[in-house]
Design an enzyme around this catalytic site. Sequence first.
Site, PDB file in Angstrom:
ATOM      1  N   ASP A 112       0.822  -1.206   0.000  1.00 48.82           N
ATOM      2  CA  ASP A 112       0.000   0.000   0.000  1.00 48.82           C
ATOM      3  C   ASP A 112       0.863   1.266   0.000  1.00 48.82           C
ATOM      4  O   ASP A 112       2.022   1.226   0.427  1.00 48.82           O
ATOM      5  CB  ASP A 112      -0.907   0.032   1.243  1.00 48.82           C
ATOM      6  CG  ASP A 112      -1.940  -1.085   1.220  1.00 48.82           C
ATOM      7  OD1 ASP A 112      -2.258  -1.585   0.126  1.00 48.82           O
ATOM      8  OD2 ASP A 112      -2.423  -1.441   2.313  1.00 48.82           O
TER       9      ASP A 112
HETATM   10  N1  URA Z   1      -1.569  -5.970   3.816  1.00 48.47           N
HETATM   11  C1  URA Z   1      -2.042  -4.700   3.792  1.00 48.47           C
HETATM   12  O1  URA Z   1      -3.093  -4.417   4.329  1.00 48.47           O
HETATM   13  N2  URA Z   1      -1.295  -3.773   3.162  1.00 48.47           N
HETATM   14  C2  URA Z   1      -0.107  -4.035   2.572  1.00 48.47           C
HETATM   15  O2  URA Z   1       0.523  -3.127   2.023  1.00 48.47           O
HETATM   16  C3  URA Z   1       0.354  -5.359   2.608  1.00 48.47           C
HETATM   17  C4  URA Z   1      -0.390  -6.310   3.237  1.00 48.47           C
END
Ligand code: URA
Length: 237
Positions: free
Chosen positions: A101
């Site tokens: 993310d």
């Molecule tokens: N899980 C999430 O919620 N975000 C990420 O970036 C990776 C795994």
Amino acid sequence: MERLQKIIANSGFCSRRKAEELITKGLVRVNGEKVTDLGTKAKASDIITIAGKTLKNEDKEYILLYKPRGVVSTTSDDKGRKTVISLIDTDKRLYPIGRLDYDTSGLLILTNDGELTNLLTHPKNEITKEYIVKIDEAVNPTLIKKLSSGVIIDGEKMKADRVKIKKLDKKKKKTIIEIVLHEGKYHEIKRMFASLGYEVTALKREKYAFLDLKGLTAGEYRHLTIKEVKKLYSLIK
Ligand code: URA
């Protein structure tokens, strides 16, 4: 899979005819095995040596990036935000294997090797990823059991392979959790914690399979070694 003489010639080592000569003379090895048959085929991940010298595959690039927060894991962004690609000095068209993310930091592999990307992202290969989760609350330790037995979100079961509390500070209302997963579902960790009533305030991927972030700070990267690439291929079931 391509014929060995073509791979050798494409690497710029010598001409195809010369490569054929080297193969028939028994000077070429694939993953340590001598080959003399001109029909032999090899793949990008194979280690080819010629008279003891390892052939470099100049076409393929493998980067291990310590992704900082505030960068998108895509090759371009319609909102004009900074991308992981802009952090890397390369003339190749790289893309990330999976995503982190925008506000997640940590280990991200970038490559132009489509075969490896497909293999590592295929669910059957169960590549493990380890994350550190920060929560601005003192969590109820029963959370650990719930995450290991799995939570159902939108009809899908999401489950940790391993999970443990690293720090729990009731006074400061802070918890740090280490969690290992092998799936790669959208916002997986944030959704798992949200389903149990907790908001993730910071998330970092510490490990991808056997790879870690040692020696790097946020925004820095290094190339994977041939051995590491080979080892990634060996994880395929
Ligand atoms: N899980 C999430 O919620 N975000 C990420 O970036 C990776 C795994």
